[in-house]
Design an enzyme around this catalytic site. Structure first.
Site: not given
Ligand SMILES: NC(=O)c1ccc[n+]([C@@H]2O[C@H](COP(=O)([O-])OP(=O)(O)OC[C@H]3O[C@@H](n4cnc5c(N)ncnc54)[C@H](OP(=O)(O)O)[C@@H]3O)[C@@H](O)[C@H]2O)c1
Length: 320
Positions: A45, A47, A176, A201, A205
């Protein structure tokens, strides 16, 4: 002699021939990835699927990775139908589990052998997750840490011999812009004591960029393998609608509307995986095909070494 005078000195047939050769060379150089092979994780799904499509469109062999057998079959069938010149295989692996990451690396080697290939041209560590709640994997790791960071570390190391076997190997880790807004909590990197989904999160990253920087230092400037971290920007995908509570889903459903398409985001990632001109680049962090300064925390050599050693311990690996 400039091009104009060169062409004047040639007869008409020569001119036509040279023009055709130039067009063919540039067309070939710009687009074709025929014969090259890329692993794309999270290729079911968003990217990752868009990146797999763009690589397949240019004739590359695709090894897509997903956690759902049904979604893997669906995506493989779609790519095969759309791009008959590309060889496509999807491998099922839950990347939150190290046992499955190791089995995946083995399966990649077997699929390459079945295609008569000995090397891998690129690995795109794209799979990622956001979870509002603290969940531990059966192996005892916090899920975001396991999927977003540790799986990329382990898979990159496990596939390194195949990447080193080709003329130019690429590792792309999808990070990110959120990595700018945190530091690693060294005494509790998985936030076991005081969990917060967004903080967890961001940490994963930041760890991704630290890992890429450290990998670059360890590989050295003469390595045929280069590692880059990618910031895809804000992208309109469903990442914030999976594994999240009602409030997080509501926030993401509003926020993602301001994002770019997965196809646009994937262009920058495919660029990092395929562009020959950046093979010598020492830049660590890229956004939409352009180098950017990452967070200063991501460039700390001491932090990179510390994270690397911690990752070896967590994955039970011993590397030089
Ligand atoms: N969207 C953004 O604005 C944004 C911004 C910055 C960075 N990123 C990063 O971009 C990457 C791709 O995210 P996306 O936005 O395209 O989201 P997405 O559409 O949800 O894609 C994530 C992919 O990872 C897979 N995945 C999740 N957990 C997995 C696991 N345990 N094992 C194997 N595969 C797993 C998903 O599988 P399923 O199809 O089964 O769900 C999916 O294929 C992530 O690393 C994300 O952190 C996204």
């Amino acid at each position: 002699m400039d091009v104009k005078h060169l062409f004047q000195a040639l007869d008409k047939n020569d001119c036509l021939l040279y023009t055709l050769v130039i067009i063919w060379r540039y067309a070939d150089m710009d687009t074709s990835l025929a014969g090259k092979t890329y692993v794309v994780t999270g290729a079911t799904s968003g990217i990752g699927l868009a990146a797999a499509e763009q690589l397949a469109q240019r004739g590359a062999n695709i090894l897509g990775v997903g956690r759902s057998a049904a979604r893997c079959s669906e995506c493989a069938a779609k790519l095969e139908a759309q791009y008959p010149n590309a060889r496509v295989a999807y491998l099922v692996a839950d990347l939150s589990l190290q046992a499955e990451v190791r089995a995946l690396a083995q399966a990649v080697g077997e699929q390459l052998a079945a295609w008569g290939l000995k090397a891998l041209d690129g690995l795109i560590n794209n799979a990622g997750t956001f979870t509002s709640w603290q969940t531990l994997t059966p192996e005892g790791f916090e899920t975001q840490w396991a999927v977003n960071y540790l799986a990329s570390f382990l898979l990159s190391q496990a596939l390194m011999p195949l990447l080193q076997a080709g003329p130019q190997g690429r590792i792309v880790v999808v990070s990110s812009g959120s990595h700018y807004h945190t530091k690693l909590r060294w005494d509790d990197v998985q936030l076991r004591r005081n969990y917060n989904g967004l903080r967890a999160y961001k940490q994963t990253k930041l760890a991704d960029v630290l890992m890429v920087a450290e990998m670059g230092r360890r590989l050295g400037p003469n390595s045929t393998v280069r590692a880059f971290a990618a910031d895809p920007g804000l992208v309109n995908t469903e990442i914030g609608l999976k594994g999240t509570n009602g409030l997080a889903r509501w926030v993401w459903s509003l926020r993602r509307g301001g994002g770019i398409s997965a196809e646009k985001a994937a262009q920058g990632i495919v660029f990092l995986a395929t562009e020959p001109a950046i093979q010598v680049s020492q830049e660590v962090y890229w956004k939409h095909g352009r180098p950017q300064a990452p967070s200063p925390h991501a460039l700390s050599e001491e932090a990179g070494r510390r994270l690397w050693e911690m990752s070896l311990q967590m994955t039970g690996m011993s590397l030089p």
